[in-house]
Scaffold this motif. Structure first.
Motif, PDB file in Angstrom:
ATOM      1  N   PRO A   9       0.833  -1.201   0.000  1.00  0.00           N
ATOM      2  CA  PRO A   9       0.000   0.000   0.000  1.00  0.00           C
ATOM      3  C   PRO A   9       0.865   1.248   0.000  1.00  0.00           C
ATOM      4  O   PRO A   9       1.941   1.247   0.587  1.00  0.00           O
ATOM      5  CB  PRO A   9      -0.793  -0.121   1.302  1.00  0.00           C
ATOM      6  CG  PRO A   9       0.062  -0.961   2.185  1.00  0.00           C
ATOM      7  CD  PRO A   9       0.847  -1.869   1.282  1.00  0.00           C
ATOM      8  N   ASP A  10       0.407   2.264  -0.608  1.00  0.00           N
ATOM      9  CA  ASP A  10       1.070   3.565  -0.698  1.00  0.00           C
ATOM     10  C   ASP A  10       2.595   3.471  -0.747  1.00  0.00           C
ATOM     11  O   ASP A  10       3.277   3.885   0.168  1.00  0.00           O
ATOM     12  CB  ASP A  10       0.606   4.499   0.421  1.00  0.00           C
ATOM     13  CG  ASP A  10       0.959   4.047   1.831  1.00  0.00           C
ATOM     14  OD1 ASP A  10       1.571   2.984   1.994  1.00  0.00           O
ATOM     15  OD2 ASP A  10       0.634   4.778   2.758  1.00  0.00           O
ATOM     16  N   PRO A  11       3.155   2.900  -1.825  1.00  0.00           N
ATOM     17  CA  PRO A  11       4.606   2.732  -1.906  1.00  0.00           C
ATOM     18  C   PRO A  11       5.343   4.052  -1.649  1.00  0.00           C
ATOM     19  O   PRO A  11       5.045   5.063  -2.259  1.00  0.00           O
ATOM     20  CB  PRO A  11       4.853   2.258  -3.332  1.00  0.00           C
ATOM     21  CG  PRO A  11       3.550   1.773  -3.822  1.00  0.00           C
ATOM     22  CD  PRO A  11       2.496   2.495  -3.049  1.00  0.00           C
ATOM     23  N   GLY A  12       6.245   4.033  -0.738  1.00  0.00           N
ATOM     24  CA  GLY A  12       7.058   5.206  -0.434  1.00  0.00           C
ATOM     25  C   GLY A  12       6.551   6.013   0.734  1.00  0.00           C
ATOM     26  O   GLY A  12       7.330   6.617   1.448  1.00  0.00           O
ATOM     27  N   LEU A  13       5.257   6.028   0.958  1.00  0.00           N
ATOM     28  CA  LEU A  13       4.726   6.855   2.030  1.00  0.00           C
ATOM     29  C   LEU A  13       5.016   6.278   3.409  1.00  0.00           C
ATOM     30  O   LEU A  13       5.233   7.025   4.361  1.00  0.00           O
ATOM     31  CB  LEU A  13       3.223   7.072   1.849  1.00  0.00           C
ATOM     32  CG  LEU A  13       2.839   7.871   0.609  1.00  0.00           C
ATOM     33  CD1 LEU A  13       1.337   8.015   0.519  1.00  0.00           C
ATOM     34  CD2 LEU A  13       3.501   9.228   0.620  1.00  0.00           C
ATOM     35  N   GLN A  14       5.025   4.955   3.542  1.00  0.00           N
ATOM     36  CA  GLN A  14       5.363   4.354   4.828  1.00  0.00           C
ATOM     37  C   GLN A  14       6.786   4.721   5.224  1.00  0.00           C
ATOM     38  O   GLN A  14       7.050   5.035   6.378  1.00  0.00           O
ATOM     39  CB  GLN A  14       5.205   2.841   4.773  1.00  0.00           C
ATOM     40  CG  GLN A  14       3.772   2.394   4.670  1.00  0.00           C
ATOM     41  CD  GLN A  14       3.662   0.897   4.496  1.00  0.00           C
ATOM     42  OE1 GLN A  14       4.594   0.246   4.041  1.00  0.00           O
ATOM     43  NE2 GLN A  14       2.521   0.346   4.860  1.00  0.00           N
ATOM     44  N   ALA A  15       7.685   4.663   4.276  1.00  0.00           N
ATOM     45  CA  ALA A  15       9.072   5.018   4.556  1.00  0.00           C
ATOM     46  C   ALA A  15       9.188   6.481   4.964  1.00  0.00           C
ATOM     47  O   ALA A  15       9.937   6.836   5.877  1.00  0.00           O
ATOM     48  CB  ALA A  15       9.941   4.737   3.333  1.00  0.00           C
ATOM     49  N   GLU A  16       8.418   7.334   4.295  1.00  0.00           N
ATOM     50  CA  GLU A  16       8.450   8.758   4.629  1.00  0.00           C
ATOM     51  C   GLU A  16       7.901   8.998   6.034  1.00  0.00           C
ATOM     52  O   GLU A  16       8.455   9.776   6.802  1.00  0.00           O
ATOM     53  CB  GLU A  16       7.643   9.547   3.603  1.00  0.00           C
ATOM     54  CG  GLU A  16       7.722  11.039   3.824  1.00  0.00           C
ATOM     55  CD  GLU A  16       6.952  11.820   2.770  1.00  0.00           C
ATOM     56  OE1 GLU A  16       6.936  13.048   2.870  1.00  0.00           O
ATOM     57  OE2 GLU A  16       6.362  11.214   1.864  1.00  0.00           O
ATOM     58  N   ARG A  17       6.825   8.307   6.372  1.00  0.00           N
ATOM     59  CA  ARG A  17       6.261   8.458   7.725  1.00  0.00           C
ATOM     60  C   ARG A  17       7.230   7.963   8.782  1.00  0.00           C
ATOM     61  O   ARG A  17       7.346   8.550   9.856  1.00  0.00           O
ATOM     62  CB  ARG A  17       4.929   7.719   7.830  1.00  0.00           C
ATOM     63  CG  ARG A  17       3.799   8.424   7.120  1.00  0.00           C
ATOM     64  CD  ARG A  17       2.458   7.824   7.470  1.00  0.00           C
ATOM     65  NE  ARG A  17       2.347   6.426   7.108  1.00  0.00           N
ATOM     66  CZ  ARG A  17       1.850   5.965   5.964  1.00  0.00           C
ATOM     67  NH1 ARG A  17       1.421   6.834   5.054  1.00  0.00           N
ATOM     68  NH2 ARG A  17       1.758   4.687   5.722  1.00  0.00           N
ATOM     69  N   THR A  18       7.946   6.888   8.501  1.00  0.00           N
ATOM     70  CA  THR A  18       8.946   6.375   9.442  1.00  0.00           C
ATOM     71  C   THR A  18      10.026   7.416   9.684  1.00  0.00           C
ATOM     72  O   THR A  18      10.358   7.733  10.828  1.00  0.00           O
ATOM     73  CB  THR A  18       9.587   5.076   8.890  1.00  0.00           C
ATOM     74  OG1 THR A  18       8.572   4.085   8.760  1.00  0.00           O
ATOM     75  CG2 THR A  18      10.684   4.573   9.795  1.00  0.00           C
ATOM     76  N   ALA A  19      10.554   7.958   8.617  1.00  0.00           N
ATOM     77  CA  ALA A  19      11.609   8.966   8.744  1.00  0.00           C
ATOM     78  C   ALA A  19      11.098  10.210   9.463  1.00  0.00           C
ATOM     79  O   ALA A  19      11.782  10.777  10.319  1.00  0.00           O
ATOM     80  CB  ALA A  19      12.160   9.330   7.372  1.00  0.00           C
ATOM     81  N   LEU A  20       9.888  10.639   9.143  1.00  0.00           N
ATOM     82  CA  LEU A  20       9.335  11.838   9.776  1.00  0.00           C
ATOM     83  C   LEU A  20       9.099  11.637  11.269  1.00  0.00           C
ATOM     84  O   LEU A  20       9.314  12.553  12.065  1.00  0.00           O
ATOM     85  CB  LEU A  20       8.041  12.259   9.085  1.00  0.00           C
ATOM     86  CG  LEU A  20       8.203  12.870   7.697  1.00  0.00           C
ATOM     87  CD1 LEU A  20       6.839  13.092   7.053  1.00  0.00           C
ATOM     88  CD2 LEU A  20       8.986  14.165   7.765  1.00  0.00           C
TER      89      LEU A  20
END
Length: 127
Positions: A9-20
């Protein structure tokens, strides 16, 4: 997009949320550490010395949290790209030998910050 039976789901957004989330934590620790430093530098008693020490340790902890967040976010994105079959020439290797060190550093920093805060409260209560 899916790879086998596992949809991403939402490729890339999970990683961005983790970093944020790691960055927000680092920013909060930085602000708290700067306040402790200011308090410590304005005080002449042992509580002030503890404030300076806690503030400096907090700034070190914040720097490691920031670095961990950046690293973990990039790794999460690389894993997601690999799962979807996308290529990423600039992504780090998927194996992270430092994953447990990131988590240990975050936990150790929280313990040290908690002990410093408890010491300050106890010393202020003894006045």
């Amino acid at each position: 997009m899916s790879h086998g039976t596992h949809a991403v789901p939402d490729p890339g957004l999970q990683a961005e949320r983790t970093a944020l989330s790691w960055r927000r934590t680092a920013l909060s620790v930085t602000v708290g550490s700067l306040i402790a430093l200011r308090f410590g530098l304005e005080s002449d008693d042992p509580v002030g010395l503890l404030g300076v020490a806690g503030g400096l340790l907090g700034l070190l902890w914040a720097a490691t949290l920031w670095w961990s967040g950046r690293r973990r976010g990039r790794l999460a994105l690389a894993r997601m790209r690999q799962d979807t079959g996308a290529t990423c020439p600039d992504c780090p290797p998927i194996e992270d030998r430092w994953a447990s060190a990131h988590l240990f550093g975050a936990a150790a920093g929280a313990v040290v910050a908690g002990v410093c805060c408890l010491a300050v409260v106890l010393l202020l209560g003894l006045r």
